[in-house]
Design a protein around this motif. Sequence first.
Motif, short mmCIF file in Angstrom:
data_model
loop_
_atom_site.label_atom_id
_atom_site.label_comp_id
_atom_site.label_asym_id
_atom_site.label_seq_id
_atom_site.Cartn_x
_atom_site.Cartn_y
_atom_site.Cartn_z
N LYS A 94 0.82 -1.21 0.00
CA LYS A 94 0.00 0.00 0.00
C LYS A 94 0.86 1.26 0.00
O LYS A 94 0.51 2.25 -0.65
N ALA A 95 1.98 1.22 0.72
CA ALA A 95 2.86 2.38 0.77
C ALA A 95 3.54 2.64 -0.57
O ALA A 95 3.94 3.78 -0.86
N SER A 96 3.67 1.60 -1.40
CA SER A 96 4.32 1.75 -2.71
C SER A 96 3.35 2.18 -3.79
O SER A 96 3.77 2.54 -4.90
N LEU A 97 2.06 2.14 -3.50
CA LEU A 97 1.04 2.33 -4.53
C LEU A 97 1.08 3.71 -5.17
O LEU A 97 1.04 3.83 -6.40
N GLU A 98 1.13 4.76 -4.38
CA GLU A 98 1.02 6.12 -4.93
C GLU A 98 2.15 6.43 -5.90
O GLU A 98 1.91 6.90 -7.02
N ARG A 99 3.38 6.20 -5.49
CA ARG A 99 4.50 6.49 -6.37
C ARG A 99 4.51 5.58 -7.60
O ARG A 99 4.90 6.02 -8.69
N ALA A 100 4.10 4.34 -7.41
CA ALA A 100 4.04 3.43 -8.55
C ALA A 100 3.01 3.91 -9.57
O ALA A 100 3.27 3.93 -10.78
N GLN A 101 1.85 4.32 -9.10
CA GLN A 101 0.81 4.80 -10.01
C GLN A 101 1.22 6.08 -10.73
O GLN A 101 0.91 6.27 -11.90
N ASN A 102 1.94 6.95 -10.04
CA ASN A 102 2.38 8.21 -10.64
C ASN A 102 3.37 8.01 -11.78
O ASN A 102 3.55 8.90 -12.61
N LEU A 103 4.01 6.84 -11.82
CA LEU A 103 4.95 6.57 -12.91
C LEU A 103 4.25 6.53 -14.27
O LEU A 103 4.83 6.92 -15.28
N ASN A 104 3.00 6.04 -14.27
CA ASN A 104 2.26 5.93 -15.52
C ASN A 104 0.77 5.81 -15.21
O ASN A 104 0.29 4.72 -14.89
N PRO A 105 0.02 6.91 -15.29
CA PRO A 105 -1.41 6.89 -14.98
C PRO A 105 -2.23 5.98 -15.90
O PRO A 105 -3.37 5.64 -15.57
N MET A 106 -1.66 5.56 -17.03
CA MET A 106 -2.39 4.71 -17.97
C MET A 106 -2.44 3.25 -17.53
O MET A 106 -3.20 2.46 -18.08
N VAL A 107 -1.64 2.89 -16.55
CA VAL A 107 -1.59 1.52 -16.05
C VAL A 107 -2.41 1.42 -14.76
O VAL A 107 -2.30 2.28 -13.88
N GLU A 108 -3.23 0.39 -14.65
CA GLU A 108 -4.03 0.16 -13.44
C GLU A 108 -3.17 -0.54 -12.41
O GLU A 108 -2.85 -1.72 -12.54
N VAL A 109 -2.77 0.18 -11.37
CA VAL A 109 -1.92 -0.38 -10.32
C VAL A 109 -2.75 -0.60 -9.07
O VAL A 109 -3.46 0.30 -8.61
N HIS A 110 -2.67 -1.83 -8.52
CA HIS A 110 -3.44 -2.18 -7.32
C HIS A 110 -2.48 -2.71 -6.26
O HIS A 110 -1.42 -3.27 -6.57
N ALA A 111 -2.85 -2.51 -5.00
CA ALA A 111 -2.05 -3.00 -3.87
C ALA A 111 -2.84 -4.05 -3.11
O ALA A 111 -4.03 -3.88 -2.85
N ASP A 112 -2.16 -5.14 -2.76
CA ASP A 112 -2.78 -6.24 -2.00
C ASP A 112 -1.89 -6.54 -0.80
O ASP A 112 -0.75 -6.95 -0.97
N PRO A 113 -2.39 -6.34 0.43
CA PRO A 113 -1.57 -6.54 1.63
C PRO A 113 -1.54 -7.96 2.16
O PRO A 113 -0.97 -8.21 3.22
#
Length: 307
Positions: A94-113
Motif C-alpha cells: 500500500k505504501a508503494s502504490l502512490e509512487r508506482a501509479q504516478n509513474l504511468n497513470p495509464m496503467v491500473e496499479v493495485h495493492a494487495d496486503p
Amino acid sequence: MIDTIEKEDPVISEEEAAQYDRQIRLWGLDAQKRLRGSRVLLAGLGGLGAEVAKNLILAGVKGLTLLDHEQVSEESCRAQFLVPVTAQGQNRAKASLERAQNLNPMVEVHADPDRVEDKPDDFFLQFDAVCLIGCSRDLMVRVDQLCSQRNIKVFCGDVYGYYGYMFCNLGQEHNYVEEKLKVVKPTRDSNDGPEAKKAKVDLNETTMVKKTASFCTLKEALEVDWTSEKAKAGLKRTPVDYFLLHGNEKCQFIKQVKKYKCFSVIYVILDSKPLAGFFCVENSFAGIRPMSPPSTKFHGHGHAAFA
C-alpha cells in the motif's frame, strides 16, 4: 523475447501511441498491444521488486497488482524508491502504490496486503504473468506448476547484496521474433573471384526471424539427475545459482551483507550452521569458499580467509 501467441487485440489510443512511441519503434505496435492487454502479478516489494514494478509500469502493461504483506522498515526505505520515508510501519504494498501509479497513470496499479502463501490457486489464474520475488521454494514450485497448465508466464528471482538469481518459465512452446542483420547472397554470375561469391552481411538492413523456445517447469529444473552423463556434460555451463536455488528449502540467506572496500560476503546458513560464504568482487560473482564460525578475517583487496 516477446510472446507472439495471439490474444485479444487491445486498442492503442493516440495518447498511448505518443506515450510509448520510443518502445513501439523498438519492438513494434503488435508487441505493444500485447503488453497493453496483459495483467501482471508482482509478489515481493523489496529493492528488486520495486525495480521490476517500475519497468513493468513504464512498459505499459494493462494492470499490475503489487502483493506484499511486509511492513515498511528503515531498511525498506533505503532498499527501494517506491515507499516514502514517512511510511514506516505501514504495509509495503500500500505504501508503494502512490509512487508506482504516478509513474504511468495509464496503467491500473493495485495493492494487495495479503500473504502470497495464503492466496488460493484461482487468484493466480487471473493474470497473464506472475513475478515472485524473494519467495520460498515450495511456493515458487506450487505457483509455477499451476500457471504452466494455463500458459501463464512465471518469473522468479531475488538478490542478496551483489548476488542474485532468476528463473523463468514461458511455456513449452514460446514463440518470439528475433531481429538479425540481413544476409545478402551473391549472384551466380559473379566473376569477381571467390570473395565476391561469399554471402555478406548488410549492416544497414535487418530482418525479423520467427523462433520457438521450450521452457521446463521449476520442479523439473530442480529434479535434474546430476549423475547422468548428459547432466555431467552440461555441468560446467550450469551457473552456481541453480545449486543455491536447489538448496533454498534448507538454507537461510543473510541479507545484511557485510561490505568492504572492493568486495562483499554473503553467508549461507544450513540447518543453523554456517555452510559457505559467497564472495563477490566488484559486482561480480567470484566463487564459493567453505567457512566456519565465529569470525571472518579479510586480508587486503579481493582476498578472504575464513577462520
